[in-house]
Design a protein around this motif. Structure first.
Motif, PDB file in Angstrom:
ATOM      1  N   ILE A  71       0.872  -1.173   0.000  1.00 54.52           N
ATOM      2  CA  ILE A  71       0.000   0.000   0.000  1.00 54.52           C
ATOM      3  C   ILE A  71       0.912   1.227   0.000  1.00 54.52           C
ATOM      4  O   ILE A  71       1.886   1.266   0.746  1.00 54.52           O
ATOM      5  N   ALA A  72       0.615   2.188  -0.873  1.00 49.02           N
ATOM      6  CA  ALA A  72       1.471   3.372  -0.966  1.00 49.02           C
ATOM      7  C   ALA A  72       0.713   4.615  -0.557  1.00 49.02           C
ATOM      8  O   ALA A  72      -0.468   4.772  -0.865  1.00 49.02           O
ATOM      9  N   ALA A  73       1.397   5.509   0.130  1.00 46.16           N
ATOM     10  CA  ALA A  73       0.868   6.848   0.388  1.00 46.16           C
ATOM     11  C   ALA A  73       0.998   7.664  -0.899  1.00 46.16           C
ATOM     12  O   ALA A  73       1.894   7.415  -1.711  1.00 46.16           O
ATOM     13  N   GLU A  74       0.098   8.614  -1.077  1.00 45.70           N
ATOM     14  CA  GLU A  74       0.088   9.412  -2.321  1.00 45.70           C
ATOM     15  C   GLU A  74       1.443  10.030  -2.642  1.00 45.70           C
ATOM     16  O   GLU A  74       1.837  10.138  -3.789  1.00 45.70           O
ATOM     17  N   GLY A  75       2.166  10.429  -1.616  1.00 47.28           N
ATOM     18  CA  GLY A  75       3.438  11.117  -1.839  1.00 47.28           C
ATOM     19  C   GLY A  75       4.623  10.196  -2.044  1.00 47.28           C
ATOM     20  O   GLY A  75       5.754  10.662  -2.152  1.00 47.28           O
ATOM     21  N   ALA A  76       4.375   8.885  -2.094  1.00 44.70           N
ATOM     22  CA  ALA A  76       5.499   7.941  -2.181  1.00 44.70           C
ATOM     23  C   ALA A  76       6.221   8.061  -3.516  1.00 44.70           C
ATOM     24  O   ALA A  76       5.620   8.409  -4.538  1.00 44.70           O
ATOM     25  N   ARG A  77       7.519   7.786  -3.497  1.00 46.66           N
ATOM     26  CA  ARG A  77       8.329   7.704  -4.713  1.00 46.66           C
ATOM     27  C   ARG A  77       9.039   6.365  -4.689  1.00 46.66           C
ATOM     28  O   ARG A  77       9.774   6.063  -3.748  1.00 46.66           O
ATOM     29  N   LEU A  78       8.795   5.555  -5.724  1.00 44.37           N
ATOM     30  CA  LEU A  78       9.364   4.215  -5.741  1.00 44.37           C
ATOM     31  C   LEU A  78      10.302   4.077  -6.930  1.00 44.37           C
ATOM     32  O   LEU A  78       9.955   4.485  -8.040  1.00 44.37           O
ATOM     33  N   ALA A  97       3.307   7.430  -6.742  1.00 46.78           N
ATOM     34  CA  ALA A  97       2.426   6.354  -6.294  1.00 46.78           C
ATOM     35  C   ALA A  97       1.412   5.969  -7.371  1.00 46.78           C
ATOM     36  O   ALA A  97       1.128   4.781  -7.560  1.00 46.78           O
ATOM     37  N   ASN A  98       0.890   6.941  -8.095  1.00 43.73           N
ATOM     38  CA  ASN A  98      -0.146   6.607  -9.070  1.00 43.73           C
ATOM     39  C   ASN A  98       0.416   5.842 -10.261  1.00 43.73           C
ATOM     40  O   ASN A  98      -0.204   4.904 -10.758  1.00 43.73           O
ATOM     41  N   ARG A  99       1.590   6.243 -10.726  1.00 43.39           N
ATOM     42  CA  ARG A  99       2.242   5.480 -11.791  1.00 43.39           C
ATOM     43  C   ARG A  99       2.561   4.062 -11.292  1.00 43.39           C
ATOM     44  O   ARG A  99       2.406   3.082 -12.021  1.00 43.39           O
ATOM     45  N   ALA A 100       2.992   3.975 -10.032  1.00 50.03           N
ATOM     46  CA  ALA A 100       3.292   2.662  -9.444  1.00 50.03           C
ATOM     47  C   ALA A 100       2.034   1.798  -9.414  1.00 50.03           C
ATOM     48  O   ALA A 100       2.070   0.594  -9.685  1.00 50.03           O
ATOM     49  N   ARG A 101       0.902   2.440  -9.137  1.00 52.92           N
ATOM     50  CA  ARG A 101      -0.365   1.704  -9.120  1.00 52.92           C
ATOM     51  C   ARG A 101      -0.706   1.207 -10.527  1.00 52.92           C
ATOM     52  O   ARG A 101      -1.145   0.080 -10.711  1.00 52.92           O
ATOM     53  N   GLU A 102      -0.496   2.072 -11.532  1.00 49.19           N
ATOM     54  CA  GLU A 102      -0.750   1.663 -12.919  1.00 49.19           C
ATOM     55  C   GLU A 102       0.089   0.462 -13.312  1.00 49.19           C
ATOM     56  O   GLU A 102      -0.350  -0.416 -14.043  1.00 49.19           O
ATOM     57  N   MET A 103       1.333   0.446 -12.845  1.00 50.53           N
ATOM     58  CA  MET A 103       2.240  -0.651 -13.188  1.00 50.53           C
ATOM     59  C   MET A 103       1.918  -1.932 -12.423  1.00 50.53           C
ATOM     60  O   MET A 103       2.431  -2.982 -12.757  1.00 50.53           O
ATOM     61  N   LEU A 135       2.814  -2.095  -9.323  1.00 50.46           N
ATOM     62  CA  LEU A 135       3.898  -2.142  -8.343  1.00 50.46           C
ATOM     63  C   LEU A 135       3.345  -2.026  -6.921  1.00 50.46           C
ATOM     64  O   LEU A 135       3.923  -2.544  -5.976  1.00 50.46           O
ATOM     65  N   VAL A 136       2.248  -1.304  -6.778  1.00 50.09           N
ATOM     66  CA  VAL A 136       1.546  -1.265  -5.489  1.00 50.09           C
ATOM     67  C   VAL A 136       0.071  -1.610  -5.733  1.00 50.09           C
ATOM     68  O   VAL A 136      -0.429  -1.452  -6.847  1.00 50.09           O
ATOM     69  N   HIS A 137      -0.579  -2.093  -4.689  1.00 57.42           N
ATOM     70  CA  HIS A 137      -1.964  -2.536  -4.842  1.00 57.42           C
ATOM     71  C   HIS A 137      -2.967  -1.408  -4.672  1.00 57.42           C
ATOM     72  O   HIS A 137      -4.080  -1.464  -5.168  1.00 57.42           O
ATOM     73  N   LYS A 138      -2.548  -0.395  -3.911  1.00 54.40           N
ATOM     74  CA  LYS A 138      -3.514   0.606  -3.486  1.00 54.40           C
ATOM     75  C   LYS A 138      -2.767   1.883  -3.138  1.00 54.40           C
ATOM     76  O   LYS A 138      -1.665   1.824  -2.597  1.00 54.40           O
ATOM     77  N   VAL A 139      -3.388   3.018  -3.476  1.00 54.20           N
ATOM     78  CA  VAL A 139      -2.802   4.305  -3.108  1.00 54.20           C
ATOM     79  C   VAL A 139      -3.782   5.016  -2.186  1.00 54.20           C
ATOM     80  O   VAL A 139      -4.977   5.083  -2.485  1.00 54.20           O
ATOM     81  N   VAL A 140      -3.295   5.525  -1.064  1.00 54.18           N
ATOM     82  CA  VAL A 140      -4.169   6.215  -0.105  1.00 54.18           C
ATOM     83  C   VAL A 140      -3.541   7.559   0.260  1.00 54.18           C
ATOM     84  O   VAL A 140      -2.335   7.747   0.091  1.00 54.18           O
ATOM     85  N   PRO A 141      -4.351   8.501   0.766  1.00 58.91           N
ATOM     86  CA  PRO A 141      -3.768   9.763   1.235  1.00 58.91           C
ATOM     87  C   PRO A 141      -2.696   9.479   2.294  1.00 58.91           C
ATOM     88  O   PRO A 141      -2.811   8.508   3.048  1.00 58.91           O
ATOM     89  N   ASP A 142      -1.680  10.315   2.330  1.00 61.48           N
ATOM     90  CA  ASP A 142      -0.555  10.076   3.239  1.00 61.48           C
ATOM     91  C   ASP A 142      -1.013   9.782   4.665  1.00 61.48           C
ATOM     92  O   ASP A 142      -0.501   8.873   5.313  1.00 61.48           O
ATOM     93  N   GLU A 143      -1.999  10.562   5.130  1.00 65.17           N
ATOM     94  CA  GLU A 143      -2.379  10.433   6.538  1.00 65.17           C
ATOM     95  C   GLU A 143      -3.171   9.144   6.796  1.00 65.17           C
ATOM     96  O   GLU A 143      -3.350   8.751   7.936  1.00 65.17           O
TER      97      GLU A 143
END
Lengths: 256, 253
Positions: B116-123, B163-169, B171-179
């Motif tokens: 699960i990735a926070a919106e601000g994540a960079r992978l 995070a959103n590009r990672a979701r498209e790929m 690479l992550v299952h879900k993107v949520v707000p950082d908090e």
């Protein structure tokens, strides 16, 4: 030769190959495949090259095989048959990037898929239309589709035989990024520059490692499928399909 | 030993928190040792049904501590050992990723079953920038998770994605707000822990078996080639340039 069918431009650390039969929407004929094969040989021997761009001159990337010469390019016979040349392209030791706009159909779609990366212009229409003319995609090319977009998306592309647009292609994972047509060249150049700024040895071994990681599925026995493909390719329907396409009419299928 | 990794036992799942926030949770020898110990304790505990891995501070994990790794010699074998142990853990693992998840940090997340990735994540995987090379096993893992086309983008460009590009790929299952990241990870851990434990453990084995063939491909030649890249002048130059914050000069040797 009046104008070269494939333009090869050397930039600092990367090479741009431009299909240059714009009046034929860059359809792949024997001359073009031969030129592509030669370009691949020279890239293989050049340690200074770190990335390759494949693009098409004019409004389309590539409309597929030039059906007038299809029998000399398909089916594993001729020296520049499409399977052999695309296999060599996929196994180039450096990263390859396709810049795709307009039509990328059948062989043109496969040309893009045999690159490692794909950037699309907004007007892209990409697909495998061969079922419309009663032809068949070679086993290697079906494997390539599955490798990139998975079995479910491959089923859509092959069975409907309808091209998809850039947005759908992005969601399928068929292209990495969609940009306005005017930005395509700049974007793809920027990818090539960013890649060739990375360590060349790392890139080359990374590419080999990825190919190896996929190799098991590449080795699946499929002689029976090759035989089946030959039957389809030599069928009356295949001949009828090509004839109908050239005559711009609906084909009449007999199932033979 | 300072708490390089914190372990917290909730009802029937465990949370492991990388705890070197001043170093963006870079993995050094102490982190590796702590993780090893904690994974062993999870392996032995039949009541644990899920594991969450997260990072304290502003980042999940910025990768291997390059100074430490230079001293550990080429190969980073201890990190590989930890990753192999994590991969084989009998229960589902969830990475909660925020801030940076780079190179070793991304491998750590990718080795978990779910991300699960926070919106601000960079992978991203940045080794090509410094002339390094991930191991064959890591390639296998990427190709398995996001396919060869996305692996090519991640590896060749060596640029982190959002995070959103990672979701498209995938690479992550879900993107949520950082908090919401912690809450989202806890919710998945609780949901999984609420499912039948035998089913879940067997399912994890099933998935591993289905994917196992590809791990058996002969690749000792690539390992050798990889060692040559890791020991190349370019690799030394890359690390040096990174530490000196300047552009590397590649010579292809």
């Amino acid at each position: 030769m009046p104008e070269t069918v494939l333009k090869v431009e050397r930039h600092n650390h990367f090479v741009t190959l431009t299909l240059n039969r714009a009046e034929k929407r860059n359809a792949l004929n024997v001359a073009l495949m031969q030129a592509l094969d030669d370009a691949i040989t020279s890239i293989e021997g050049d340690q200074e090259i770190r990335a390759v761009i494949v693009r098409g001159a004019g409004s389309s990337f590539c409309s597929g095989l030039d059906l007038a010469e299809a029998d000399r390019l398909e089916g594993g016979q001729g020296a520049v048959n499409i399977e052999r040349v695309f296999h060599r392209l996929a196994h180039l030791p450096v990263p390859t990037i396709a810049a795709v706009q307009g039509a990328a159909l059948a062989g043109g779609c496969e040309l893009a898929l045999h690159c490692d990366l794909r950037i699309a212009a907004q007007d892209l229409r990409i697909g495998m239309t061969v079922a419309r003319v009663g032809l068949l995609v070679p086993y290697d090319f079906i494997r390539k589709l599955i490798e990139i977009i998975g079995a479910a998306n491959t089923a859509q592309i092959l069975y409907t035989a309808e091209p998809v647009n850039a947005e759908r292609a992005l969601r399928m994972g068929m292209v990495h990024e969609v940009v306005p047509n005017a930005d395509l060249d700049a974007t793809v150049n920027s990818w090539a520059e960013r890649i060739s700024a990375n360590a060349p040895l790392s890139l080359r071994v990374m590419k080999q490692s990825m190919r190896r990681a996929l190799s098991n599925s590449n080795n699946a026995w499929h002689d029976d499928l090759l035989a089946m493909a030959r039957v389809v390719r030599n069928s009356q329907d295949a001949k009828e399909g090509i004839r109908a396409f050239l005559e711009k009419r609906q084909p009449r299928w007999t199932g033979r | 030993m300072a708490d390089e990794v914190k372990i917290e036992r909730n009802h029937n799942y465990v949370t492991l928190s990388l705890n070197r926030p001043e170093k963006r949770n870079a993995i050094n020898g102490a982190v590796i040792a702590a993780l090893d110990q904690m994974l062993e304790s999870v392996e032995r505990d039949p009541d644990v049904r899920a594991v969450v891995i997260r990072g304290e501070g502003r980042s999940f994990c910025s990768g291997l501590d390059l100074r430490d790794i230079e001293q550990m010699g080429p190969g980073g074998l201890s990190f590989e050992k930890i990753i192999a142990r994590l991969q084989k853990l009998p229960v589902p693992t969830i990475a909660a990723v925020h801030g940076d998840a780079l190179t070793g940090g991304l491998v750590l997340a990718l080795t978990c079953d779910l991300r699960i990735a926070a919106e601000g994540a960079r992978l991203g995987m940045t080794p090509a920038r410094i002339g390094y090379l991930p191991t064959y096993w890591i390639f296998r893992k990427f190709v398995e998770t996001v396919g060869p086309a996305n692996t090519a983008e991640i590896m060749f460009l060596a640029e982190p994605v959002g995070a959103n590009r990672a979701r498209e790929m995938g690479l992550v299952h879900k993107v949520v707000p950082d908090e919401s990241l912690s809450a989202a990870a806890v919710q998945w851990a609780e949901t999984i822990a609420g499912n039948a434990p035998l089913s879940v453990r067997a399912m994890k084995q099933m998935i591993a078996r289905v994917m196992s063939k590809a791990f058996e491909v002969e690749h000792s030649d690539l390992d050798e080639l990889g060692n040559r890249v890791r020991n190349s002048q370019d690799a030394r130059e890359g690390v040096r340039a990174f530490l000196e914050k300047r552009k590397p000069v590649w010579r292809g040797q």
